[in-house]
Scaffold this active site. Structure first.
Site, PDB file in Angstrom:
ATOM      1  N   LYS A  78       0.281  -1.362   0.273  1.00  0.00           N
ATOM      2  CA  LYS A  78      -0.325   0.332  -0.017  1.00  0.00           C
ATOM      3  C   LYS A  78       0.848   1.446  -0.238  1.00  0.00           C
ATOM      4  CE  LYS A  78      -4.478  -1.403   2.308  1.00  0.00           C
ATOM      5  NZ  LYS A  78      -5.350  -1.580   3.215  1.00  0.00           N
ATOM      6  N   ASP A 114     -10.030   3.787   2.593  1.00  0.00           N
ATOM      7  CA  ASP A 114     -10.381   2.451   3.608  1.00  0.00           C
ATOM      8  C   ASP A 114     -10.606   3.562   4.706  1.00  0.00           C
ATOM      9  OD1 ASP A 114      -9.127   0.075   2.680  1.00  0.00           O
ATOM     10  OD2 ASP A 114      -6.756   1.163   2.843  1.00  0.00           O
ATOM     11  N   GLY A 142      -0.932   1.601   9.808  1.00  0.00           N
ATOM     12  CA  GLY A 142      -1.301   1.621   8.601  1.00  0.00           C
ATOM     13  C   GLY A 142      -2.704   1.958   8.354  1.00  0.00           C
ATOM     14  N   VAL A 166       4.788   4.065  21.918  1.00  0.00           N
ATOM     15  CA  VAL A 166       4.381   5.596  22.214  1.00  0.00           C
ATOM     16  C   VAL A 166       4.569   6.416  20.924  1.00  0.00           C
ATOM     17  CG1 VAL A 166       3.401   6.954  24.034  1.00  0.00           C
ATOM     18  CG2 VAL A 166       4.804   5.015  24.366  1.00  0.00           C
ATOM     19  N   ARG A 168       5.204   5.716  17.740  1.00  0.00           N
ATOM     20  CA  ARG A 168       4.052   5.750  16.808  1.00  0.00           C
ATOM     21  C   ARG A 168       2.654   6.684  16.752  1.00  0.00           C
ATOM     22  NH1 ARG A 168       3.499  -0.788  13.853  1.00  0.00           N
ATOM     23  NH2 ARG A 168       3.504   0.695  11.556  1.00  0.00           N
TER      24      ARG A 168
END
Ligand code: NAP
Length: 308
Positions: A78, A114, A142, A166, A168
């Site tokens: 993706k 999405d 994602g 954290v 992220r």
């Protein structure tokens, strides 16, 4: 009544779309889209293409060279597909990922359905509008990014992102806060803080593999850490994007606590409906697609086969 003719025997003039990913054998997108084409008696075919990393650029070029109308893109491509395309929509750029390629007269356009598909699943499957909502989001991968961006655009007021890593969650919170008027905050697994944000939320979204059948001992039968069942409250809408099993541990806990549930297949269905609209320019036959999807998931659950 729609005939099976087009699917059983597409003509030499059939329009081809497909799925680029690896693996793809488990995917329910072919059954969903081919059921839609059959119901509308369209001479179209949706085919799965397992594409390894080293073949991605040639596969994408194949969409153009073979005159395909487009393709869905799934794990693990993706993000890697973006530089191979001619342009991307705002939705794809904001999500940093493409799940739909549309081929327009030699140009390949990357889109992402999405996030908007998730928002549609809230609205259509549970009658919930996220405008003004306080959201707690478990996971920062994602899927979480596409969902958080779409919730921001749909007018959510605040998004609390809870993640094992954290840093992220912090990066995603900063990305989300750039999307407009939404406020965002990042949390690790500190129980008191997470209990607080869950208690204060209108919508809880679970995007980690927690609860996934066949996902191994870390995930099977589990709620997303550090969530406890008695933190769930009646006013909460609970959306779990895992859909194998159909009744995940979180869905069961939510039902027991009187929450409104948005099932994981809702996002899959409505992202597919979004791709259908982009390719065909027609309204998606959502009821037909839902029925085909649920029939396949029932069969799959009966055979205890894992899927995603
Ligand atoms: P991803 O980018 O790999 O992100 C995975 C997330 O799960 C990260 O936040 C990760 O945390 C967390 N995680 C992984 N292992 C963990 C563990 N042992 N303990 C705690 N947290 C853990 O994956 P994705 O593409 O977002 O997909 C996530 C899930 O959503 C998958 O189960 C996928 O099947 C499902 N999904 C469903 C749909 C649908 O249409 N319903 C669509 C897309 C995805 P860290 O950052 O700490 O690693």
């Amino acid at each position: 009544m729609a005939s099976d003719r087009r699917i059983d025997m597409p003509s030499g003039d059939a329009t081809i779309v497909g799925l680029i990913g690896y693996p793809v054998a488990h995917s329910l997108s072919p059954v969903m889209h081919n059921s839609a084409f059959r119901a509308l008696d369209m001479d179209w075919l949706y085919a799965p293409f397992p594409v390894a990393d080293e073949s991605l650029s040639r596969a994408v070029e194949g969409v153009r060279a073979l005159g395909m109308r487009g393709a869905n893109v799934t794990i693990p491509h993706k993000e890697a597909v973006i530089p191979l395309l001619d342009e991307c929509t705002d939705a794809a750029r904001a999500a940093g990922a493409v799940n739909t390629i549309v081929h327009e007269r030699g140009r390949l356009i990357g889109d992402n359905t999405d996030g908007i598909g998730f928002v549609r699943s809230l609205q259509v499957e549970a009658g919930f509008d996220p405008e003004g909502a306080r959201v707690v989001l478990f996971g920062a991968g994602g899927a979480a990014k596409a969902i958080a961006v779409a919730l921001a655009h749909a007018g959510a007021e605040h998004i609390a992102i809870v993640n094992r890593t954290v840093a992220r969650a912090e990066t995603l919170a900063a990305d989300v806060a750039r999307q407009g008027t939404v406020a965002a905050a990042a949390f690790g697994f500190d129980e008191a803080s997470v209990q607080n944000v869950v208690g204060d939320a209108h919508l809880l979204v679970q995007t980690t593999p927690a609860g996934m059948a066949g996902g191994g001992p870390h995930f099977e039968g589990m709620l997303p850490a550090p969530l406890q069942p008695d933190w769930l409250h009646e006013e909460l809408v609970v959306a779990d994007i895992v859909y194998t099993p159909l009744e995940t541990p979180l869905v069961k806990a939510g039902v027991a606590r009187g929450c409104t549930i948005v099932p994981g297949w809702g996002m899959l269905l409505h992202q597919g409906a979004g791709s259908f609209v982009r390719w065909t320019g027609r309204s998606a036959p959502v009821d037909v697609m839902r029925e085909a999807l649920l029939r396949s998931l029932d069969v799959r659950t009966a055979h205890d086969v894992d899927g995603d």
